[in-house]
Write a protein that holds these residues in place. Structure first.
Motif, PDB file in Angstrom:
ATOM      1  N   VAL A 155      -1.646  15.254  20.884  1.00 40.00           N
ATOM      2  CA  VAL A 155      -0.552  16.076  21.396  1.00 40.00           C
ATOM      3  C   VAL A 155      -0.262  17.182  20.394  1.00 40.00           C
ATOM      4  O   VAL A 155      -0.047  16.912  19.212  1.00 40.00           O
ATOM      5  N   GLY A 157       2.166  20.294  20.725  1.00 43.89           N
ATOM      6  CA  GLY A 157       3.131  21.260  21.236  1.00 43.89           C
ATOM      7  C   GLY A 157       3.150  21.371  22.749  1.00 43.89           C
ATOM      8  O   GLY A 157       2.655  20.521  23.474  1.00 43.89           O
ATOM      9  N   GLU A 158       3.730  22.480  23.233  1.00 45.25           N
ATOM     10  CA  GLU A 158       3.938  22.670  24.662  1.00 45.25           C
ATOM     11  C   GLU A 158       2.628  22.777  25.437  1.00 45.25           C
ATOM     12  O   GLU A 158       2.571  22.474  26.624  1.00 45.25           O
ATOM     13  N   SER A 160       0.278  20.953  25.482  1.00 44.91           N
ATOM     14  CA  SER A 160      -0.304  19.651  25.749  1.00 44.91           C
ATOM     15  C   SER A 160       0.039  19.091  27.123  1.00 44.91           C
ATOM     16  O   SER A 160      -0.402  18.001  27.460  1.00 44.91           O
ATOM     17  N   ALA A 161       0.824  19.797  27.940  1.00 39.71           N
ATOM     18  CA  ALA A 161       1.264  19.249  29.214  1.00 39.71           C
ATOM     19  C   ALA A 161       0.088  18.853  30.108  1.00 39.71           C
ATOM     20  O   ALA A 161       0.045  17.740  30.647  1.00 39.71           O
ATOM     21  N   HIS A 182       0.432  12.677  17.383  1.00 33.58           N
ATOM     22  CA  HIS A 182       0.615  14.017  16.815  1.00 33.58           C
ATOM     23  C   HIS A 182       0.389  13.928  15.314  1.00 33.58           C
ATOM     24  O   HIS A 182       1.081  13.175  14.623  1.00 33.58           O
ATOM     25  N   VAL A 212      10.498  15.271  18.868  1.00 37.31           N
ATOM     26  CA  VAL A 212       9.830  16.301  19.668  1.00 37.31           C
ATOM     27  C   VAL A 212       8.756  15.677  20.550  1.00 37.31           C
ATOM     28  O   VAL A 212       8.626  16.015  21.731  1.00 37.31           O
ATOM     29  N   LEU A 213       7.990  14.750  19.984  1.00 43.11           N
ATOM     30  CA  LEU A 213       6.924  14.090  20.743  1.00 43.11           C
ATOM     31  C   LEU A 213       7.496  13.269  21.890  1.00 43.11           C
ATOM     32  O   LEU A 213       6.966  13.293  23.009  1.00 43.11           O
ATOM     33  N   LYS A 215      10.252  13.790  23.507  1.00 47.88           N
ATOM     34  CA  LYS A 215      10.708  14.712  24.546  1.00 47.88           C
ATOM     35  C   LYS A 215       9.532  15.291  25.325  1.00 47.88           C
ATOM     36  O   LYS A 215       9.607  15.481  26.543  1.00 47.88           O
ATOM     37  N   ALA A 216       8.429  15.585  24.632  1.00 45.84           N
ATOM     38  CA  ALA A 216       7.247  16.119  25.308  1.00 45.84           C
ATOM     39  C   ALA A 216       6.663  15.112  26.287  1.00 45.84           C
ATOM     40  O   ALA A 216       6.099  15.484  27.321  1.00 45.84           O
TER      41      ALA A 216
END
Length: 286
Positions: A155, A157-158, A160-161, A182, A212-213, A215-216
């Motif tokens: 993963v 950042g963004e 990675s969706a 991460h 952060v992870l 939340k992602a």
């Protein structure tokens, strides 16, 4: 997204391992399997020369392999195809019609390639469809190191969706759990013993990144509520963290950004392909 799996075969042990892995996955999902043998001089005057001997042998092995796969996986829809084309171009042309491309990989030093060593690299770097690279000797139907198979996903950042969605969807299909990793580098400071990161800073930064992870992961967890998922952060950098976490994985998932200049894979994808013993899925994303 297309349907089914396309794989390449050139008569090598690595390509046979990839075909076996692809067949097991296609049978598990009830999808068709297309096996492509590409040879630039197929059907030309070259086909009668010495250079065509490997091609003729590969075609014979291809038919025998397809028969064995049908026996191993009753009901599996297997289609074989021999084409006069560059192997990478042939596979890329068919990639968009399929859910997955599966190819053989040497790992630890390069790619197996279909006739040439750069085919796996070229397809993984250019395909708009996820590409799985399978090492020679990899089991066709991995059982995981524990009671459930595990998919490890890097993963970052963004972006990675799409990578996370692929990993969770595969886990849902396989009844597997997901380990989302991460990796990050701690900033060191100088002491008499050398450069060292302050422990309190490492712990604080690790906690921030875990938040952060988490939340992602929230959206993809909500989309796949039946998938068990574990999140972890590791120091030492993204590549090192992913390879270390993948020691007992059944599948490793990494991302590749599209629309970049050239057709290069990133450092993390390269590290995973060369150093992970498990099959590696390279997922393109914007």
């Amino acid at each position: 997204m297309g349907h089914g799996i396309v794989t390449g075969f050139d008569g090598s042990a690595r390509s046979e391992a990839a075909v076996g892995w692809a067949a097991a996955d296609a049978a598990r999902q009830g999808e068709p399997l297309r096996i492509v043998h590409a040879w630039p001089w197929l059907g030309s005057a070259w086909s009668d020369g010495p250079a065509a001997a490997p091609h003729r042998g590969a075609l014979e092995e291809l038919e025998g392999l397809a028969d064995r796969l049908r026996g191993t996986h009753p009901g599996l829809d297997v289609v074989t195809e021999a084409v006069a084309d560059d192997p990478a171009d042939a596979l890329l042309a068919r990639a968009a019609e399929h859910r997955l491309v599966v190819l053989g990989s040497r790992g630890l030093g390069g790619f197996a390639g279909l006739l040439v060593g750069s085919v796996g690299l070229a397809v993984a770097a250019r395909s708009t469809t996820p590409v799985v690279l399978v090492r020679d000797g990899a089991p066709a139907a991995p059982a995981g190191a524990a009671d459930r198979p595990e998919i490890v996903v890097g993963v970052a950042g963004e972006s990675s969706a799409a990578v996370l969605e692929f990993a969770f969807a595969e886990a849902e299909r396989r009844g597997a759990r997901v380990r989302a990793v991460h990796g990050w580098e701690a900033v060191p400071f100088w002491t008499a013993a050398g450069w060292m990161p302050p422990q309190e800073d490492v712990e604080l930064r690790g906690a921030e990144l875990m938040d952060v992870l988490t939340k992602a992961l929230a959206p993809v967890r909500a989309a796949h509520p039946g998938v068990e998922a574990v999140a972890e952060t590791r120091t030492g950098g993204a590549a090192h963290a992913l390879v270390a976490a993948s020691a007992q994985a059944d599948l490793v998932v990494v991302g590749r950004r599209q629309h970049r200049l050239g057709t290069r894979l990133g450092a993390v994808a390269h590290a995973a392909i060369h150093h992970c013993t498990a099959p590696v899925a390279v997922v393109p994303h914007d």
